[in-house]
Design a protein around this motif. Structure first.
Motif, PDB file in Angstrom:
ATOM      1  N   ALA A 105       1.128  -1.224  -0.199  1.00  0.00           N
ATOM      2  CA  ALA A 105       0.355  -0.131  -0.249  1.00  0.00           C
ATOM      3  C   ALA A 105       0.579   1.423   0.072  1.00  0.00           C
ATOM      4  N   LEU A 133       2.084   1.929  -4.060  1.00  0.00           N
ATOM      5  CA  LEU A 133       0.977   2.380  -4.332  1.00  0.00           C
ATOM      6  C   LEU A 133       0.935   4.112  -4.268  1.00  0.00           C
ATOM      7  N   THR A 134       1.276   3.927  -2.655  1.00  0.00           N
ATOM      8  CA  THR A 134       1.038   5.384  -2.163  1.00  0.00           C
ATOM      9  C   THR A 134       2.387   6.365  -2.788  1.00  0.00           C
ATOM     10  N   LEU A 147       1.609   7.109  -6.608  1.00  0.00           N
ATOM     11  CA  LEU A 147       0.130   7.980  -7.252  1.00  0.00           C
ATOM     12  C   LEU A 147       1.139   9.383  -6.439  1.00  0.00           C
ATOM     13  N   THR A 206       5.189  -7.010  -5.247  1.00  0.00           N
ATOM     14  CA  THR A 206       4.796  -6.007  -4.775  1.00  0.00           C
ATOM     15  C   THR A 206       5.132  -4.641  -5.925  1.00  0.00           C
ATOM     16  N   PRO A 259       6.306  -4.360  -9.333  1.00  0.00           N
ATOM     17  CA  PRO A 259       5.575  -4.471 -10.629  1.00  0.00           C
ATOM     18  C   PRO A 259       4.094  -3.996 -10.576  1.00  0.00           C
ATOM     19  N   ALA A 260       3.807  -5.058  -9.030  1.00  0.00           N
ATOM     20  CA  ALA A 260       1.994  -5.066  -9.078  1.00  0.00           C
ATOM     21  C   ALA A 260       1.605  -3.421  -8.798  1.00  0.00           C
ATOM     22  N   SER A 261       2.322  -3.061  -8.177  1.00  0.00           N
ATOM     23  CA  SER A 261       1.841  -1.847  -7.424  1.00  0.00           C
ATOM     24  C   SER A 261       2.101  -0.414  -8.633  1.00  0.00           C
ATOM     25  N   THR A 269       2.056  -1.259 -12.427  1.00  0.00           N
ATOM     26  CA  THR A 269       0.778  -1.473 -12.569  1.00  0.00           C
ATOM     27  C   THR A 269      -0.507  -0.837 -11.951  1.00  0.00           C
ATOM     28  N   LEU A 270      -0.676  -0.860 -10.737  1.00  0.00           N
ATOM     29  CA  LEU A 270      -1.727   0.080 -10.060  1.00  0.00           C
ATOM     30  C   LEU A 270      -1.690   1.344  -9.931  1.00  0.00           C
ATOM     31  N   GLY A 271      -0.646   1.934 -10.378  1.00  0.00           N
ATOM     32  CA  GLY A 271      -0.722   2.893  -9.929  1.00  0.00           C
ATOM     33  C   GLY A 271      -0.748   4.069 -11.850  1.00  0.00           C
ATOM     34  N   GLY A 272      -1.063   3.097 -12.705  1.00  0.00           N
ATOM     35  CA  GLY A 272      -0.653   3.524 -13.927  1.00  0.00           C
ATOM     36  C   GLY A 272       0.662   3.535 -14.412  1.00  0.00           C
TER      37      GLY A 272
END
Ligand code: PLP
Ligand code: PLP
Lengths: 442, 492, 492, 442
Positions: C151, C154-155, C158, C183, C185-187, C189-192
């Motif tokens: 988390a 990802l923060t 962003l 985590t 690379p997964a983050s 992706t979620l970060g766009g």
């Protein structure tokens, strides 16, 4: 009604049916009808939920003033305010320790047994004699058992008890002496220390019981006690403060035959006086008279190290009326706390604990004696506890000091005040304490 | 340090704290006391008292301390892990609520010598508890000082003695049944009396005729457990009480089995004069691996003035509680006020159960024990096969004769089945005794499992002789422990 | 109900809560609310919403509940039972003190929506903690909201995005090394963003030349772990930082390995712009079997205005703390203020260690890992055999070729030796990887035991293939679990 | 300096010597000298003893006003003041649960794995769909993951979010939508319930997210939500209060595809908002998109039942940038608390919990609405939480009520006050609460 009986009504019915019964009442048919109570006959409230119960307990608790920041503890007298590390509480409260019975089946009780073995080792080391049991009830009962052992060993009913022994412990000794028939003689104090008198005049006795340091906090001269015991043909029974062994010579080093004491300072909160921990150790030669449980090391069928309660023929369940003691349930869980706490302290921590307590006591004593009207109660050397005299009745003083945020000490019968300090007490607390005393005695 | 000592991963020995010790390692830390003057030991203690060397304790890190004792708990069975049908011990489930209650700082951090003005909550609690115990037992007054059952017994015997003395008479004998627990005769001796044993009759109860033979004016009293240690209610208790009272004796009630009769019948109503209770049995104080318990003693009106003191009592002026000492008190029997936190646990247990719940406890305890007796009929001998109370005694006598199955084997084999064993070889009057007390907190399903396991064991005596094989250690050499005594690590 | 499910006595299966369930049984009790009007469900809820049948939960007594879960704990290894050298996880001993701290009622019973006037203690704590984390990482401002490392990542991404947008530019790529944790690379992706992988060089570090090739003005930034997942310090970090900054990218620091460098070197001083920390690694928040953790994110000055809010801040008027939201905040990332009690634990850990203690933590962690690497030389392959930080990666590559010993076998066999296994098959760039992180709380004696065990295992690969045999269950059929999915009891 | 590093100086020296080093500093030679700190460079205090640390923590705690008898809690809004039985705390805090890592080695992690399997079963039952994961961070993250799943399943970025969803959760959804690119559209409330509009007008979307009961405590009509989702080709994602399943139909019974929620009400104290518990469940057809860990049942080599984390190819450590989610560490210990608490409640207790909370809410609502000046915020049906309007600004009201000993509720942005009641609240507390409100709004 409580919620700890698991049976549903259906289950009760089918269990009864299995036995050919039709009601729970029939289970009690053996009880003469005349004395049987109808359900609901007890004059007691119905059961509460767990939460209401805890609320009521909290209400009762709130009616006490517990020691803590709002009532800083300078009281001792057999119950001391030491630090309790989190690890010790967490470990000792693990349910395997808490909800086991006495280790009757060693194959599934190695946890308790090994811990008790370690406890015995530690108590023996602190006592300075070879063997310790797996605990007795408290300091008082340990004194009683110590005298019983001495009487059994010497076949002499006369026991000499120093007036420096904790008054409550002496009271318990007196109570039980009525049953055992011991003749208890008190040996008076002089300026804080037991005045044994000249050994030459000693009459035969079975035991000489002395506390170390004594109730007034004074460090007794155990060489004198040993000499007097020798002259009387008695065993030397020393009721010790195990914290003292962090700095002082052990009782065993002075030749004590039996070492008893109160184990509360290691890992047990003040607890309004219980459960505490009766320490009991003695020379190996007396092991067959040892009261209570003893754990020994052995092996299992495959030769693996294992622990088991041993020399059981001393005990009441086997020896019955000829047993060395009647004790059955003891204070195992408190012994477990004690072992873990000693493990946490270790060699260095035990010494620090004693030293810091002694420092705090010295600082407190100096601060009090500097006050107008406060004088020393005696001039004997002390460890972490000492007595003073103030112009005020000590009970009044303690009451007034509570309003100032202190548990000032324990009043003595002779008008003195017994003051203790531990490693928890800081310079700041001591200064505030002395100022408050100054205020209340003014 | 190796965790193989836990059965979860291996079955090796756990080293002792002393084996783990390394010079200089530590777990302790203390607060900064803020002293400018850092007195050394020599400044504080006269040289002749100062130890030359510190006493060796052990030197471990907090991490290793925690690892060691946590691993040891994995080598320890307990009620929280499973059923514990240990007869006479009432190993019921201990509600976790009671742990929270006893952990309240307002109870746990109170100094026992603090003045009454600061301990009103404790005094109220103790007073409420004493009242409840009187109500439950049908008695008038109660001391909470005795820290265990045996201590209660001795206290009771001293009360007996004080009462007789107050009547101006000396008596020397106390009668106990042959089925009595060992603490009873041991306490009799410490109370300064001689034990006279009365045999049980063929129904397992006190032989009334034999009792009458033993009664005379040298008998101070009788100690009885009712239900007795066979789990049987002494049906002739009224006659027994009358006979003992007739010679001026007192009746002492060993309350170890009180769980069976809570709210159903009261010792006072049976004619008893003195009652001890084991709060660590009936009132769910956890056993702690062998204590602490609490063994309050309640007495009838005429004995109240002899009770140990101090006792908490409401002040006549209504200003809260004060400490009082009964007029002719036998004196203290504990350093302070008894095992106070254990008493607090018991009080919370009584509150949560209430009068209604306590009776339900007895009913379910007796239900469970009777059901199990029925279920085991034909599997084991049931020497006294009639309605029992909270426990019953089975025996491997026939199985031993037929196939060599001893009670001890059953005990050890049952461990493999995941149950603690019953009490074995007690009471002494039953050969190869298995004393089974399921308690009320075990469910019918658990009883069924237990019965199945006991059935399997009876069916394969040879296998039982090899047990236990899945426990952290196998059968332990007890003889060697006694013969070659190693009571401490230093004696190794 | 049978306790044979505990390895202490047997090794049978533990029934599930649902298997233990009996209709009508219960553990619950509630207080008497004292309502005269006992509204029924129908009086309170419109009929169309009311469930016809209660949802089946389970029906067990408190006794069986306690038995069940206590037995399950005997089937579970943990730090408190022994060493846990799980690389990348920092399974250090969690001081018990921190449990007490987090258990304080004044912390645990505070409502998260209570006004600031009632939560000044919490706000002070969070503010003190944020300051300390900034000091430790060399950053300017910190959000405590992210509840775990991922988390936090990802923060952080962003924040990176918000910063670039504030500079008026769109970027689409984030670079991560091939040794990165999943985590990352997964983050990304979620970060766009798109992940661009940069290979490691033969020294196990970021290949600087390859990195330079990948850097362009579409690169938003790089995520690095330093020391990296091989336990190696990225010695060229200054060059890396300069190169990334040169193309206008930001440096993100994955703080999973922060334990290695506490008080020795700070991400901020290395040139990082955004840092997350895993308080459940470095700051001794216990892992809880997989959480909760806490993953605060600290940033440099220029990123502070983008942080999630609200943040506690001292009021300018000196009247305590107030909540503030940074000027250009990316918004909330947690329902409330993050995993507050985990944050409290971490704060107590920082207090008890102090600045001096934290550095000692890093020193001892690095000492232990290096010692173990030296000790295992010649036993296992050490692909990057040079000074490592808090962990190192060994491999069974040669042993596999020679004797079929896989990393997995080592892991399973080590369980029998009483140790938890290292992390295996990670990082992905090492074949048959054994990633070993002893942590600072294990003693030299434990390391010696661990090394001995690993040596024994290497010496007998065939035996290792059979392991584990002494655990509650043997090797588990993972393929079957996936093929024949049973995710609930009802799906059985 | 802390006391948790076990190494003695001698040991450090000999370990260094083994490696041919002579100082600890040399261990860090790989770190460029320019950035290395000298010892003591951090501007941080030195370490404290355990006891001083706890004192400081207690000091901080004392600066808060915690819910309890002195601040009776009528606040909810996503964090509820339920009873916490002693058994649940004791069990969940056993160190095997607390100090284990994620169960990577199932052979020695059956305790955590089986508990999670039971947890998943319970969450699936309460949700009314077939499969639940092993936990997410909190209610907000569960919403985010629910939307992510829906977007991935439908390949449509448009998500509809009811304005009745917790504002903080919506805020988090908005924050993360910036990264994922979801187009979040809010659907407004009308008199407490989501006004979906006519399904005929529905434009394609991936998800319809609605809270049940919603933030205002109102019981949404999930049939309408389902119908609207169907019309939009969207998955229905319901953020539920798991307590509601004690009385209300489950979200699954209305056809929810994904059920998310906040698990705090089961076994977790208020905790200033964390750690809480993100509940996540979905229809079996979506299991391969499930975020986070999933435990499955299987067997070991000897055929014994065993549990293991499964379908791991969804996860970040294997699938990396294509993973269904980035979550790694979740909230397992809180899931353990939840499972144990649900075990304690059981079927009957869960229903009672919901019913008693609903009763208390009804009584509180009646008492408030009887006051002059207090009016209903809306007219939708509620369970245990509801909103009112008072003449006072709700922030001012909450502040004043704190002085009266109550946490009065949660202020709403529109000037309303959100009030919750649980099974803990008694008639007496409710009456005192209403009187206090009357007093402060006067
Ligand atoms: C029948 C009976 N009497 C007395 C006792 C002694 O009680 P305690 O162990 O509490 O001293 C016991 C204890 O097992 C007992 O079972
Ligand atoms: C290197 C690395 N990065 C990131 C993470 C993710 O952290 P978390 O599990 O707290 O989300 C981990 C966790 O194992 C890790 O080791």
């Amino acid at each position: 009604m409580g919620h700890y009986v698991p049976h549903t009504d259906d289950e009760i019915a089918s269990m009864l049916a299995f036995m050919g019964l039709s009601s729970l009442d029939e289970l009690f048919d053996a009880v003469p009808a005349a004395m049987r109570l109808a359900a609901g006959s007890l004059h007691m409230a119905d059961g509460l939920s767990e939460f209401e119960t805890l609320d009521e307990m909290a209400r009762l608790a709130s009616l006490n003033r517990a020691c803590g920041p709002d009532l800083v503890c300078f009281a001792g007298g057999g119950a001391y305010d030491h630090e309790l590390p989190a690890a010790v509480k967490r470990l000792a409260f693990r349910s395997e320790f808490v909800t086991a019975y006495t280790p009757y089946q060693p194959e599934v009780a190695q946890g308790v047994l090994q811990t008790l073995f370690e406890y015995q080792t530690l108590v023996a080391r602190l006592s300075g004699v070879e063997v310790a049991n797996a605990s007795l009830y408290d300091g008082a009962s340990a004194c009683v058992e110590g005298l019983n052992l001495a009487v059994a060993a010497t076949r002499n009913q006369r026991v000499l008890v120093s007036a420096g022994v904790h008054p409550n412990w002496r009271a318990v000794v007196d109570t039980f002496a009525v049953g055992t028939g011991h003749e208890v003689e008190m040996v008076p104090l002089q300026d804080g220390l037991t005045a044994w008198g000249d050994p030459v005049d000693a009459k035969p006795a079975s035991a000489v019981l002395v506390q170390f340091p004594n109730y007034l906090g004074c460090i007794e001269d155990l060489r004198q006690a040993r000499a007097y015991a020798d002259a009387a043909g008695a065993l030397l029974v020393v009721a010790f403060d195990p914290v003292a062994s962090g700095l002082l010579n052990t009782p065993g080093s002075y030749g004590a035959d039996v070492v008893v004491g109160e184990g509360q300072p290691f890992g047990t909160p003040l607890s309004f006086g219980g459960p505490y921990l009766g320490l009991f150790a003695c020379k190996l030669e007396h092991v067959r008279r040892l009261p209570g449980r003893l754990v020994g090391e052995t092996v299992d069928v495959e030769g693996r190290r294992a622990y088991v309660t041993t020399l059981r023929t001393r005990e009441q369940d086997i020896r019955r009326e000829k047993a060395s003691s009647n004790v059955c349930t003891n204070q195992t869980l408190i012994a477990v706390c004690c072992a873990i706490q000693l493990g946490w302290l270790g060699t260095g921590g035990l010494r620090e604990l004693a030293l810091r307590s002694a420092r705090a006591a010295r600082a407190t004593r100096q601060a009090l004696l500097a006050l107008d009207g406060v004088v020393a109660h005696n001039h004997a050397p002390v460890l972490r506890e000492f007595a003073v005299r103030t112009p005020l009745d000590p009970h009044v003083l303690v009451d007034r000091m509570a309003d100032e945020g202190f548990l000032a000490g324990v009043p003595l019968d002779d008008g003195g005040l017994l003051v203790a300090a531990t490693e928890r007490r800081t310079r700041d607390e001591i200064d505030r304490y002395a100022s408050a005393i100054e205020k209340v005695i003014r | 340090m190796k965790a193989t000592s836990i059965p979860l991963m291996g079955r090796e020995e756990e080293p002792t704290l002393f084996d783990l010790s390394e010079p200089g390692r530590r777990a302790w830390s203390f607060r900064d006391q803020g002293f400018a003057e850092e007195w050394a030991a020599e400044d504080l203690i006269p040289a002749e008292h100062l130890a030359a060397e510190p006493v060796p304790v052990a030197q471990v890190s907090e991490r290793d301390l925690v690892g060691h004792f946590t691993r040891l708990t994995h080598r320890q069975y307990s009620v929280d892990l499973g059923a514990y049908p240990l007869g006479s011990c009432t190993m019921k489930y201990n509600p976790k609520l009671c742990d929270d209650a006893a952990g309240l700082a307002g109870l746990a951090n109170v100094h026992p010598a603090a003045p009454a003005s600061l301990t009103q909550g404790w005094m109220a609690l103790l007073s409420d508890l004493a009242d409840a115990l009187c109500e439950i037992t049908g008695m008038s007054a109660c001391t909470l000082q005795p820290p265990a059952g045996a201590a209660g017994e001795l206290t009771g015997l001293l009360l007996m003695r004080a009462w007789h003395e107050a009547q101006g008479r000396q008596r020397s004998k106390v009668i106990i049944p042959d089925s009595a627990h060992g603490t009873n005769p041991a306490s009799v001796t410490l109370g300064g009396y001689q034990t006279v044993t009365v045999p049980s009759d063929d129904r397992g109860c006190v032989d009334l005729a034999a009792l009458r033979e033993r009664l005379d004016d040298d008998v101070a009293g009788i100690m009885l457990t009712n239900p007795n240690t066979l789990g049987l209610f002494e049906e002739e208790i009224t006659e027994i009480a009358a006979a003992v009272h007739e010679v001026g004796g007192l009746l002492y009630y060993d309350g170890a089995n009180l769980n069976a009769i809570l709210g159903v019948v009261r010792p006072g109503d049976m004619g008893f004069d003195i009652v001890h209770m084991n709060l660590h049995k009936t009132f769910a104080v956890p056993h702690g691996g062998g204590g602490p318990g609490a063994g309050p003693v309640a007495v009838s009106e005429r004995l109240a003035e002899f009770l140990p003191g101090p006792l908490p009592a409401l002040r006549p002026d209504g200003g809260g509680y004060e400490w009082t000492v009964p007029a002719r008190s036998i004196g203290r029997v504990h350093s302070w006020h008894g095992n106070a936190l254990a008493l607090a646990r018991a009080w919370s247990y009584i509150l949560v159960n209430g009068g209604d719940g306590l009776r339900r406890v007895a009913e379910a305890a007796v239900l469970n024990a009777n059901w199990l007796r029925h279920r085991l009929r034909g599997v084991y001998d049931i020497p006294f096969d009639r309605p029992n109370m909270h426990e019953f005694v089975a025996s491997t006598k026939s199985l031993k004769k037929a196939a060599g199955l001893r009670a001890l084997d059953v005990a050890k084999r049952l461990l493999e089945e995941g149950f603690h064993s019953p009490t074995v070889y007690f009471p002494l009057i039953v050969e190869e005794a298995l004393m089974i007390e399921p308690t009320e907190t075990e469910s019918p399903q658990t009883l069924e499992d237990l019965a199945d396991a006991l059935e399997r064991i009876a069916a394969d005596p040879e296998d039982a002789a090899l047990a236990p094989r899945t426990t952290p250690v196998g059968r332990v050499d007890e003889a060697r422990a006694a013969r070659h005594l190693i009571p401490t690590w230093d004696a190794r």
